[in-house]
Design a protein around this motif. Structure first.
Motif, PDB file in Angstrom:
ATOM      1  N   GLN A  14       6.989  51.064   4.257  1.00 41.47           N
ATOM      2  CA  GLN A  14       7.720  51.916   5.191  1.00 41.47           C
ATOM      3  C   GLN A  14       8.137  53.248   4.556  1.00 41.47           C
ATOM      4  OE1 GLN A  14      10.811  48.739   6.041  1.00 41.47           O
ATOM      5  NE2 GLN A  14      10.491  49.477   8.125  1.00 41.47           N
ATOM      6  N   ILE A  15       7.963  53.336   3.235  1.00 44.90           N
ATOM      7  CA  ILE A  15       8.485  54.475   2.477  1.00 44.90           C
ATOM      8  C   ILE A  15       7.335  55.385   2.049  1.00 44.90           C
ATOM      9  CG2 ILE A  15       9.832  55.147   0.439  1.00 44.90           C
ATOM     10  CD1 ILE A  15      11.046  52.312   0.512  1.00 44.90           C
ATOM     11  N   VAL A  52      16.634  57.752   0.650  1.00 48.46           N
ATOM     12  CA  VAL A  52      15.623  58.108   1.640  1.00 48.46           C
ATOM     13  C   VAL A  52      16.300  58.643   2.905  1.00 48.46           C
ATOM     14  CG1 VAL A  52      14.003  56.349   0.817  1.00 48.46           C
ATOM     15  CG2 VAL A  52      15.600  55.776   2.668  1.00 48.46           C
ATOM     16  N   ARG A  53      15.499  59.328   3.735  1.00 45.72           N
ATOM     17  CA  ARG A  53      15.959  59.733   5.066  1.00 45.72           C
ATOM     18  C   ARG A  53      14.914  59.291   6.084  1.00 45.72           C
ATOM     19  NH1 ARG A  53      13.591  64.255   7.412  1.00 45.72           N
ATOM     20  NH2 ARG A  53      12.236  65.460   6.036  1.00 45.72           N
ATOM     21  N   LYS A  54      15.392  58.924   7.268  1.00 41.91           N
ATOM     22  CA  LYS A  54      14.479  58.443   8.305  1.00 41.91           C
ATOM     23  C   LYS A  54      13.823  59.625   8.996  1.00 41.91           C
ATOM     24  CE  LYS A  54      14.139  54.699  11.616  1.00 41.91           C
ATOM     25  NZ  LYS A  54      14.863  53.588  12.282  1.00 41.91           N
ATOM     26  N   ASP A  55      12.523  59.517   9.210  1.00 42.68           N
ATOM     27  CA  ASP A  55      11.773  60.601   9.844  1.00 42.68           C
ATOM     28  C   ASP A  55      10.632  60.010  10.664  1.00 42.68           C
ATOM     29  OD1 ASP A  55      11.117  63.580   9.994  1.00 42.68           O
ATOM     30  OD2 ASP A  55       9.239  62.777   9.208  1.00 42.68           O
ATOM     31  N   LEU A  96      11.289  58.934   4.263  1.00 46.21           N
ATOM     32  CA  LEU A  96      10.830  59.885   3.246  1.00 46.21           C
ATOM     33  C   LEU A  96      11.795  59.852   2.072  1.00 46.21           C
ATOM     34  CD1 LEU A  96       9.749  63.028   5.328  1.00 46.21           C
ATOM     35  CD2 LEU A  96       8.295  61.262   4.322  1.00 46.21           C
ATOM     36  N   ILE A  97      11.243  59.884   0.877  1.00 52.03           N
ATOM     37  CA  ILE A  97      12.071  59.805  -0.332  1.00 52.03           C
ATOM     38  C   ILE A  97      12.786  61.128  -0.575  1.00 52.03           C
ATOM     39  CG2 ILE A  97      12.051  59.458  -2.833  1.00 52.03           C
ATOM     40  CD1 ILE A  97       9.530  57.717  -2.406  1.00 52.03           C
ATOM     41  N   VAL A  98      14.082  61.037  -0.769  1.00 55.48           N
ATOM     42  CA  VAL A  98      14.886  62.191  -1.153  1.00 55.48           C
ATOM     43  C   VAL A  98      15.055  62.224  -2.667  1.00 55.48           C
ATOM     44  CG1 VAL A  98      17.139  63.331  -0.927  1.00 55.48           C
ATOM     45  CG2 VAL A  98      16.105  62.173   1.052  1.00 55.48           C
ATOM     46  N   ALA A  99      15.332  61.081  -3.263  1.00 57.40           N
ATOM     47  CA  ALA A  99      15.467  60.967  -4.716  1.00 57.40           C
ATOM     48  C   ALA A  99      15.002  59.575  -5.144  1.00 57.40           C
ATOM     49  CB  ALA A  99      16.922  61.184  -5.132  1.00 57.40           C
ATOM     50  N   GLU A 142      17.094  67.613   6.952  1.00 59.67           N
ATOM     51  CA  GLU A 142      16.006  67.896   6.009  1.00 59.67           C
ATOM     52  C   GLU A 142      16.410  68.921   4.949  1.00 59.67           C
ATOM     53  OE1 GLU A 142      11.364  69.534   6.046  1.00 59.67           O
ATOM     54  OE2 GLU A 142      12.476  69.268   7.913  1.00 59.67           O
ATOM     55  N   ASP A 143      17.107  69.977   5.356  1.00 62.38           N
ATOM     56  CA  ASP A 143      17.479  71.021   4.414  1.00 62.38           C
ATOM     57  C   ASP A 143      18.453  70.507   3.361  1.00 62.38           C
ATOM     58  OD1 ASP A 143      15.878  72.657   5.854  1.00 62.38           O
ATOM     59  OD2 ASP A 143      17.468  73.901   6.706  1.00 62.38           O
TER      60      ASP A 143
END
Length: 236
Positions: A30-31, A64-67, A72-75, A100-101
């Motif tokens: 999922q990542i 992560v953040r949901k998109d 999507l991996i943030v860190a 996102e920003d």
């Protein structure tokens, strides 16, 4: 180095630090890595992570953040890649609802905190923030905790292509600001001249040091400079 001792964007990370106590567990399928993450070199190298993760598990969850139905991996991209190599099916993860920003700034802050980024990568991140996110030089300076002069230095270094940076690294030279600036001068055929803003000078003025140029090259340079001054009506 014209960098502040504290990286101001680190307080972005504090926004989710409390969630580390009870992270979610997400399936690896999922990542996905974030295509705009600041780290460009060595993101697939997990050699140093595999032994400890195999023995102790994942001590620090990824962020992560949901998109659009995926994460999507943030860190934590290298931790994610190491988990794949270890054959894990899922991984502890903190899900942030930041936009996102802000997530890009978090990723930049996380990598900087861990000293994972070289000056060229930071320069590329600055370039991305300026061009894609429409941030001003002042906003970038405030975000990174860097002086305006240091931001300009890193922005210049970002003109180098990744292949040239990798060749410098393979040669054994550290990817320092000094070495990268020297490489940029060679790539742009600027020889030994240095063009930089003078401290305290008014906007639009530059100081040119041609002391390292040989006699003939210096004469030609000054001749061309004289023609440019005449062309644009510069009297001093």
């Amino acid at each position: 180095m014209s960098k502040k001792t504290e990286f101001q964007a680190l307080d972005l990370i504090s926004a989710y630090s409390e969630k580390k106590k009870n992270p979610s567990h997400l399936e690896l399928n999922q990542i996905f890595p974030n295509p705009t993450q600041p780290r460009l070199i060595g993101r697939e190298d997990t050699t140093d992570l595999l032994p400890s993760m195999e023995r102790l598990g994942l001590i620090e969850p990824i962020l992560v953040r949901k998109d659009k139905g995926k994460y999507l991996i943030v860190a934590g991209e290298r931790r994610y890649r190491a988990a794949i190599k270890l054959g894990w099916k899922e991984i502890p993860a903190i899900i942030t609802d930041a936009n996102e920003d802000v997530c890009y700034e978090m990723s930049l802050a996380e990598n900087e905190k861990r000293k994972n980024l070289n000056p060229w990568e930071v320069g590329k991140a600055i370039q991305f923030l300026r061009k894609e996110k429409r941030k001003t030089a002042e906003e970038v300076s405030e975000l990174l905790g860097y002086s305006g002069r240091y931001v300009k230095q890193l922005s210049s270094i970002a003109r180098l292509d990744q292949k040239s940076v990798m060749e410098l690294m393979i040669s054994g030279k550290p990817l320092s600001v000094k070495n990268l600036e020297e490489l940029l001068k060679r790539k742009e055929n600027r020889g030994g001249e240095m063009i930089s803003p003078r401290a305290g000078a008014s906007s639009g003025r530059i100081s040119i040091n041609v002391g390292k140029l040989s006699g003939k090259i210096r004469d030609n340079f000054l001749k061309e400079l004289s023609l440019l001054k005449k062309k644009y009506g510069i009297n001093e």
